[in-house]
Scaffold this motif. Structure first.
Motif, PDB file in Angstrom:
ATOM      1  N   SER A 162       0.840  -1.183  -0.088  1.00  0.00           N
ATOM      2  CA  SER A 162      -0.055   0.115  -0.170  1.00  0.00           C
ATOM      3  C   SER A 162       0.918   1.113   0.234  1.00  0.00           C
ATOM      4  N   GLU A 163       2.229   0.959  -0.026  1.00  0.00           N
ATOM      5  CA  GLU A 163       3.108   2.205  -0.097  1.00  0.00           C
ATOM      6  C   GLU A 163       2.924   2.947  -1.653  1.00  0.00           C
ATOM      7  N   PRO A 164       3.058   4.386  -1.328  1.00  0.00           N
ATOM      8  CA  PRO A 164       3.131   5.081  -2.424  1.00  0.00           C
ATOM      9  C   PRO A 164       4.161   4.531  -3.719  1.00  0.00           C
ATOM     10  N   GLU A 179       1.516  17.476  -7.351  1.00  0.00           N
ATOM     11  CA  GLU A 179       0.256  18.037  -6.743  1.00  0.00           C
ATOM     12  C   GLU A 179      -0.729  17.031  -6.354  1.00  0.00           C
ATOM     13  N   GLN A 180      -0.959  15.963  -7.095  1.00  0.00           N
ATOM     14  CA  GLN A 180      -2.043  15.091  -6.984  1.00  0.00           C
ATOM     15  C   GLN A 180      -1.220  13.604  -6.420  1.00  0.00           C
ATOM     16  N   ALA A 181      -0.166  13.701  -5.871  1.00  0.00           N
ATOM     17  CA  ALA A 181       0.317  12.540  -5.161  1.00  0.00           C
ATOM     18  C   ALA A 181      -0.413  11.882  -4.348  1.00  0.00           C
ATOM     19  N   THR A 182      -1.108  12.488  -3.331  1.00  0.00           N
ATOM     20  CA  THR A 182      -1.828  11.758  -2.249  1.00  0.00           C
ATOM     21  C   THR A 182      -3.165  11.125  -3.130  1.00  0.00           C
ATOM     22  N   THR A 183      -3.696  11.760  -3.872  1.00  0.00           N
ATOM     23  CA  THR A 183      -4.912  11.184  -4.645  1.00  0.00           C
ATOM     24  C   THR A 183      -4.297  10.187  -5.512  1.00  0.00           C
ATOM     25  N   GLY A 192      -1.803   8.253  -5.282  1.00  0.00           N
ATOM     26  CA  GLY A 192      -1.126   7.229  -4.335  1.00  0.00           C
ATOM     27  C   GLY A 192       0.242   6.955  -5.029  1.00  0.00           C
ATOM     28  N   ASP A 251       4.687   8.453  -5.056  1.00  0.00           N
ATOM     29  CA  ASP A 251       5.746   9.284  -4.088  1.00  0.00           C
ATOM     30  C   ASP A 251       6.544  10.279  -4.949  1.00  0.00           C
ATOM     31  N   ARG A 303       8.548  20.117  -4.217  1.00  0.00           N
ATOM     32  CA  ARG A 303       7.586  19.278  -4.052  1.00  0.00           C
ATOM     33  C   ARG A 303       7.641  17.932  -4.708  1.00  0.00           C
TER      34      ARG A 303
END
Length: 323
Positions: free
Chosen positions: A59-61, A125-129, A131, A133, A161
């Protein structure tokens, strides 16, 4: 750019879209969790990008590889690199983003480069969405795409970033200021000749003075301007008229303190990774895969404060190996 040249560019583009790579992989050999097409908003209009999502138990990025196709800045489509992107996503467990950047002469320098970099920033910018790194990104490209890839890596230095941890530069065009007639081949009929190269340059450079800009001609950057560039895998071909500038750029990167994993493939010409010989193309793709795997592993270990074992000796195909 006159009407005749624009028409010629469109005809070349149509021909290139019908071309098929001779060396490809069966898609079933490298299954993915998802393949999708996205339109990424940029200043130059929506950028079409092909996303290759791997099956991964973690589940890691995910690390990210941004691929930039070739075509002289004028032609080419990301689909030409489709089977290789599938292989890299599957084998490396990374997201591969295969970009359809804007082309010249409608969008001359620096539009394609700046759009490619804007896509890189959008990914961060969309890294979290997504998934992914943003501290484990690699960029790479073939021919003109190699030029754009190293330009993107240059622009990404000291970014707040995101971090480009590796660049793959495959038989790149790196000196647009030199007269193509002076770029010699070791065979009688090289795939990329001076006439076609001159046409590409006219389309891409709306002002001939732009050829001296290091972002258009990375080889013309000073050693000081190349300091801080990411570790590099640089591939050249014996018969390619771009071989000398690729080798000269590798040397200049080394002078700037950059680790360079360089390989010149004998008895090969421009685009050999796509057109063959098959055994040599396979070796080149394995070199790219191994280099990216080690780069992503090193970046991950650096973030965790652990060390990574070097790759086994037999998988280092380059003339200079990373320490």
């Amino acid at each position: 750019m006159n009407v005749l040249s624009t028409l010629k560019a469109k005809l070349l583009r149509a021909f290139a879209k019908r071309m098929k790579a001779k060396f490809t992989y069966d898609a079933a050999q490298y299954p993915l969790r998802l393949f999708e097409e996205k339109l990424i908003p940029t200043e130059w209009g929506p950028a079409r990008a092909l996303f290759y999502w791997p099956h991964t138990p973690s589940s890691e990025p995910l690390p990210v590889y941004l691929n930039l196709h070739g075509g002289g800045f004028v032609a080419g489509v990301p689909e030409h690199d489709d089977s290789y992107c599938r292989r890299l996503a599957h084998n490396l467990g990374c997201l591969v983003v295969n970009l359809d950047y804007v082309l010249a002469p409608e969008y001359p320098f620096p539009a394609g480069l700046r759009q490619s970099f804007a896509v890189l920033e959008w990914l961060a910018e969309q890294a979290t969405t997504l998934g992914i790194d943003p501290q484990r990104i690699a960029v790479g490209g073939h021919s003109a795409g190699g030029n754009l890839a190293t330009g993107v890596a240059n622009l990404a230095r000291e970014h707040q970033r995101l971090r480009v941890v590796h660049q793959v530069i495959d038989y790149p065009a790196l000196d647009l200021a030199e007269d193509p007639e002076l770029k010699l081949s070791t065979c009688d009929k090289p795939l990329l000749g001076p006439g076609l190269m001159r046409f590409f340059n006219r389309c891409y450079l709306s002002d001939p003075a732009h050829a001296r800009d290091p972002l258009a001609s990375p080889l013309l950057a000073t050693v000081e301007q190349l300091q801080g560039m990411p570790p590099t895998t640089l591939i050249t071909a014996e018969h390619d008229i771009l071989r000398a500038e690729g080798q000269a750029y590798a040397q200049k990167l080394r002078q700037a303190g950059v680790v360079v994993n360089e390989k010149m493939f004998t008895d090969c010409d421009h685009m050999f990774t796509h057109l063959g010989p098959d055994a040599t193309a396979q070796e080149a793709w394995q070199l790219i895969e191994d280099s990216l795997r080690e780069a992503f592993a090193r970046a991950g270990c650096a973030m965790r404060g652990t060390s990574v074992k070097p790759l086994p000796e037999h998988v280092h195909h380059a003339d200079q190996q990373a320490p």
